[in-house]
Scaffold this motif. Structure first.
Motif, PDB file in Angstrom:
ATOM      1  N   LEU A  97      -5.950   1.692   4.833  1.00  0.00           N
ATOM      2  CA  LEU A  97      -5.177   0.697   5.571  1.00  0.00           C
ATOM      3  C   LEU A  97      -3.845   1.243   6.053  1.00  0.00           C
ATOM      4  O   LEU A  97      -3.404   0.958   7.162  1.00  0.00           O
ATOM      5  CB  LEU A  97      -4.942  -0.550   4.714  1.00  0.00           C
ATOM      6  N   GLU A  98      -3.170   1.989   5.189  1.00  0.00           N
ATOM      7  CA  GLU A  98      -1.882   2.577   5.561  1.00  0.00           C
ATOM      8  C   GLU A  98      -1.585   3.770   4.662  1.00  0.00           C
ATOM      9  O   GLU A  98      -2.146   3.911   3.582  1.00  0.00           O
ATOM     10  CB  GLU A  98      -0.750   1.551   5.490  1.00  0.00           C
ATOM     11  N   GLN A  99      -0.691   4.618   5.162  1.00  0.00           N
ATOM     12  CA  GLN A  99      -0.249   5.766   4.379  1.00  0.00           C
ATOM     13  C   GLN A  99       1.245   5.949   4.594  1.00  0.00           C
ATOM     14  O   GLN A  99       1.760   5.700   5.676  1.00  0.00           O
ATOM     15  CB  GLN A  99      -1.028   7.014   4.731  1.00  0.00           C
ATOM     16  N   ASN A 100       1.932   6.353   3.537  1.00  0.00           N
ATOM     17  CA  ASN A 100       3.377   6.496   3.589  1.00  0.00           C
ATOM     18  C   ASN A 100       3.770   7.869   3.056  1.00  0.00           C
ATOM     19  O   ASN A 100       3.818   8.070   1.839  1.00  0.00           O
ATOM     20  CB  ASN A 100       4.031   5.386   2.768  1.00  0.00           C
ATOM     21  N   PRO A 101       4.062   8.821   3.950  1.00  0.00           N
ATOM     22  CA  PRO A 101       4.396  10.171   3.485  1.00  0.00           C
ATOM     23  C   PRO A 101       5.712  10.228   2.704  1.00  0.00           C
ATOM     24  O   PRO A 101       5.870  11.072   1.825  1.00  0.00           O
ATOM     25  CB  PRO A 101       4.477  10.993   4.772  1.00  0.00           C
ATOM     26  N   GLN A 102       6.647   9.326   2.992  1.00  0.00           N
ATOM     27  CA  GLN A 102       7.919   9.330   2.260  1.00  0.00           C
ATOM     28  C   GLN A 102       7.715   8.880   0.810  1.00  0.00           C
ATOM     29  O   GLN A 102       8.334   9.416  -0.100  1.00  0.00           O
ATOM     30  CB  GLN A 102       8.961   8.418   2.939  1.00  0.00           C
ATOM     31  N   GLN A 103       6.861   7.890   0.606  1.00  0.00           N
ATOM     32  CA  GLN A 103       6.600   7.380  -0.736  1.00  0.00           C
ATOM     33  C   GLN A 103       5.440   8.097  -1.421  1.00  0.00           C
ATOM     34  O   GLN A 103       5.165   7.860  -2.592  1.00  0.00           O
ATOM     35  CB  GLN A 103       6.291   5.874  -0.683  1.00  0.00           C
ATOM     36  N   HIS A 104       4.728   8.926  -0.665  1.00  0.00           N
ATOM     37  CA  HIS A 104       3.551   9.641  -1.167  1.00  0.00           C
ATOM     38  C   HIS A 104       2.500   8.673  -1.708  1.00  0.00           C
ATOM     39  O   HIS A 104       2.011   8.817  -2.824  1.00  0.00           O
ATOM     40  CB  HIS A 104       3.931  10.664  -2.250  1.00  0.00           C
ATOM     41  N   ASP A 105       2.168   7.658  -0.902  1.00  0.00           N
ATOM     42  CA  ASP A 105       1.128   6.735  -1.332  1.00  0.00           C
ATOM     43  C   ASP A 105       0.260   6.299  -0.164  1.00  0.00           C
ATOM     44  O   ASP A 105       0.586   6.535   0.999  1.00  0.00           O
ATOM     45  CB  ASP A 105       1.697   5.537  -2.094  1.00  0.00           C
TER      46      ASP A 105
END
Length: 177
Positions: A97-105
């Motif tokens: 659904l989504e990915q967050n490279p800053q949060q690594h999740d």
């Protein structure tokens, strides 16, 4: 350019002042894709980890499962991002659904093993008669000394058993092997 996660492959990075340059990576990926349908600047799949670098499953004191990965968080995130985009694309079963490279999740929609295994009687006695995937957040945490921990965190209102977490983590870890 440096040795990839596994023998026989190389890792290509585009950094400027220690920060990734997305346009450079996109251009490299387009270049490799144009040359061959199987080449990819992002993919490290098909590599083999050495025996001392195996992924380890661990059950914590509270019953939660985690995967210990003997690689630094940025390398794991990049590879997992690529693999989840390719594998978690089955509507109603497993979706990125989504990915967050800053949060690594990563947030995924996943049909858990306990949901898939509900029998007719359990479904009939349940207020919700449909089998439904649930939102799970896959979180990477740096353990120091170049190691990373992967955990699955329930983001939905539905039950998420230790067995569900283990099965999902096994599937995701299999993408890294």
């Amino acid at each position: 350019m440096r040795q990839g996660l596994r023998a026989g492959d190389s890792e290509v990075r585009c950094d400027q002042n220690g920060r990734p340059v997305a346009a450079c990576l996109d251009a490299l990926e387009q270049h490799f894709s144009a040359r061959s349908a199987t080449a990819s600047a992002a993919s490290l799949a098909g590599q083999r980890m050495t025996s001392e670098d195996r992924l380890r499953f661990e059950q914590l004191a509270g019953g939660d499962w985690v995967v210990r990965i003997p690689l630094d968080i940025d390398r794991v995130w990049a590879e997992l991002s690529h693999q989840l985009e390719a594998d978690f694309a089955v509507e109603g079963r497993r979706e990125l659904l989504e990915q967050n490279p800053q949060q690594h999740d990563f947030l995924v929609n996943y049909m858990t093993v306990s949901e898939r295994g509900r029998g007719f009687l359990q479904i009939a006695l349940s207020p919700d008669v449909r089998q439904m995937p649930q939102e799970i957040r896959l979180v990477l945490e740096a353990d120091g000394s170049g190691r990373t921990t992967l955990r699955a965190v329930n983001e939905s209102e539905r039950r998420f058993e230790a067995e569900d977490a283990r099965e999902l983590l096994e599937r995701v870890a299999g993408l890294l092997r």
